[in-house]
Design an enzyme around this catalytic site. Sequence first.
Site, PDB file in Angstrom:
ATOM      1  N   ALA A 253      -3.421 -10.782  10.778  1.00 59.79           N
ATOM      2  CA  ALA A 253      -3.633 -12.104  10.603  1.00 59.79           C
ATOM      3  C   ALA A 253      -2.086 -12.863   9.707  1.00 59.79           C
ATOM      4  O   ALA A 253      -1.747 -13.299  10.910  1.00 59.79           O
ATOM      5  CB  ALA A 253      -4.457 -12.626   9.485  1.00 59.79           C
TER       6      ALA A 253
ATOM      7  N   GLU B   5       7.522   2.921  15.428  1.00 61.27           N
ATOM      8  CA  GLU B   5       8.750   2.893  14.041  1.00 61.27           C
ATOM      9  C   GLU B   5       9.033   4.623  13.803  1.00 61.27           C
ATOM     10  O   GLU B   5       8.054   4.937  14.802  1.00 61.27           O
ATOM     11  CB  GLU B   5       8.462   2.655  12.815  1.00 61.27           C
ATOM     12  CG  GLU B   5       8.335   1.271  12.585  1.00 61.27           C
ATOM     13  CD  GLU B   5       7.875   0.451  11.516  1.00 61.27           C
ATOM     14  OE1 GLU B   5       8.798  -0.406  10.085  1.00 61.27           O
ATOM     15  OE2 GLU B   5       6.813   0.622  11.016  1.00 61.27           O
TER      16      GLU B   5
ATOM     17  N   SER C   3      -1.143  -7.323   7.377  1.00 60.75           N
ATOM     18  CA  SER C   3      -2.133  -7.396   8.407  1.00 60.75           C
ATOM     19  C   SER C   3      -2.337  -8.164   9.372  1.00 60.75           C
ATOM     20  O   SER C   3      -0.550  -9.329   9.386  1.00 60.75           O
ATOM     21  CB  SER C   3      -3.173  -8.799   7.143  1.00 60.75           C
ATOM     22  OG  SER C   3      -2.338  -9.897   6.757  1.00 60.75           O
TER      23      SER C   3
ATOM     24  N   GLU D 216       3.942  -3.529  12.803  1.00 59.51           N
ATOM     25  CA  GLU D 216       3.231  -2.326  12.091  1.00 59.51           C
ATOM     26  C   GLU D 216       1.477  -2.965  11.443  1.00 59.51           C
ATOM     27  O   GLU D 216       2.046  -3.230  10.033  1.00 59.51           O
ATOM     28  CB  GLU D 216       3.048  -1.133  11.710  1.00 59.51           C
ATOM     29  CG  GLU D 216       2.710   0.203  12.031  1.00 59.51           C
ATOM     30  CD  GLU D 216       1.809   0.218  10.596  1.00 59.51           C
ATOM     31  OE1 GLU D 216       0.400  -0.371  10.654  1.00 59.51           O
ATOM     32  OE2 GLU D 216       1.964   0.614   8.868  1.00 59.51           O
TER      33      GLU D 216
ATOM     34  N   CYS E 249      -3.516   1.673   6.474  1.00 57.73           N
ATOM     35  CA  CYS E 249      -3.768   1.185   7.643  1.00 57.73           C
ATOM     36  C   CYS E 249      -4.867   2.421   8.738  1.00 57.73           C
ATOM     37  O   CYS E 249      -5.260   2.188  10.218  1.00 57.73           O
ATOM     38  CB  CYS E 249      -3.333   0.368   8.819  1.00 57.73           C
ATOM     39  SG  CYS E 249      -0.861   1.291   8.271  1.00 57.73           S
TER      40      CYS E 249
ATOM     41  N   ASN F 287       0.774  -1.295   0.205  1.00 60.45           N
ATOM     42  CA  ASN F 287      -0.143   0.222   0.129  1.00 60.45           C
ATOM     43  C   ASN F 287       1.055   1.002   0.011  1.00 60.45           C
ATOM     44  O   ASN F 287       0.430   2.479  -0.574  1.00 60.45           O
ATOM     45  CB  ASN F 287      -0.674   0.128   1.147  1.00 60.45           C
ATOM     46  CG  ASN F 287       0.293   0.003   2.698  1.00 60.45           C
ATOM     47  OD1 ASN F 287       0.827  -0.453   3.027  1.00 60.45           O
ATOM     48  ND2 ASN F 287      -1.113   0.621   3.470  1.00 60.45           N
TER      49      ASN F 287
END
Length: 465
Positions: free
Chosen positions: A222, A444, A220, A241, A275, A143
């Site tokens: 997951a 970060e 993600s 993250e 996000c 992204n």
Amino acid sequence: MPGHHHTTGAPHPAEHRVLDPATGAAVATVPATTEDQVDAAVRTAAAAQRGWAAAAPADRARLLRRFAAVVDGHIEELARLEVREAGHTIGNARWEAGNVRDLLDYAAGGVERLTGAQIPAPGGIDVTFLEPLGVVGVIAPWNFPMPIAAWGSAPALAAGNAVLLKPAETTPLTALRLAELALEAGLPEGLFQVLPGAGPVTGDALVTHPGVAKIVFTGSTAVGTSIMAKCATAVKRVTLELGGKSPNIVFADADLERAAAAAPMSFLDNAGQDCCARTRILVQRDVYDRFLALLEPAIAAVTVGDPADEATDMGPLISAAHRERVRSYVPDDAPALRGGAPEGPGFWYPPTVLTGLAPDAPAATEEVFGPVAAVLPFTDEEDAVRLANATPYGLSGSLWTRDVGRALRVSRAVAAGNLSVNSHSSVRYWTPFGGYKRSGIGRELGPGALAAFTETKNVFISTED
């Protein structure tokens, strides 16, 4: 390109096709890094890291500043590459390339300031040293391929580590180009390598390799959970993250015109593939109807189209599969405010604000990662905080109010790592970034970024006779 170690006679590894999200056309094919190639890259990186860590701090800082200057000379080229592989608007892509440059400069400034401490101790002197970890694996998402690659890589290099960067399989082109520019700037061969490939092969080999001391992953929740479990077996350091479901809380006393005008791009920037996207718009019930009346024309005014056009506000989604995933969150009969989107080739989806959802509907609770937001009413401050925190995520959020006391109370009460008052800004390279709860572990960016890539060594020197 750095990161490819082809053995004579070995079968040619699988290739990944890179598609232009605005047209669906293939723009490049990139070889996928095999497990054996990851192993070779780790060994090369470990050798390069020893020399890098031994170099004078001023020399390391100078090379990182030179890397920043080389990136600066290629801003437009990197931006055009990002438009082509990720469908980002050209304005955003230029900002991203500039962010890589700025982060390298900022990290270079920390090389000579990575100081330990002298701690009072009886009978001697006690000092601490911040020592590099060794080889760091950075797994970047699709992204924001350029900046997030730099968020991990720049401070890791500045702290004296080598970096192996695995870009997302859909967006490897800018990362590969950055590795070439690093060599052009004079960084040692093998110190910063890019290893394109699939997560389950290349990523997994990086995560489980005993020669990799830390993994930095953005993606993600997951996948982050799975990486954390794999790192646990070797007690490997991680920074994660992960996802978000950020609230945009609008109180009745806010400047409603400003809040409504700012709301669309708080979740439509990068087509919602962010996000930090403010996809839960929480509006105090007293001004709910008024806010929606102001929001409708603001959504309709968003220009969705060719990302290479300077006038475009929002481009396409990353892939056809991702578009179907986004679509699955929007019920056919849901009341909504909708914007326009192009027809024809490319992975387009219109800006969508769902207005009649239950607070526990999937689009109101799960990370859609697309240009879809839900508007929910709340009664008072306590109810706003309850709704804001009713999610497993805690990455970012905004609140709009003219009351400074309320701004501070609500900011302290919302469980999220990055909050903005009367603003939607989440990311600045000079301030810390990261999440609460299932949005991740560690921080970060900011002044502490380099220290996250070091171990603290404590040394006591006895002065007793």
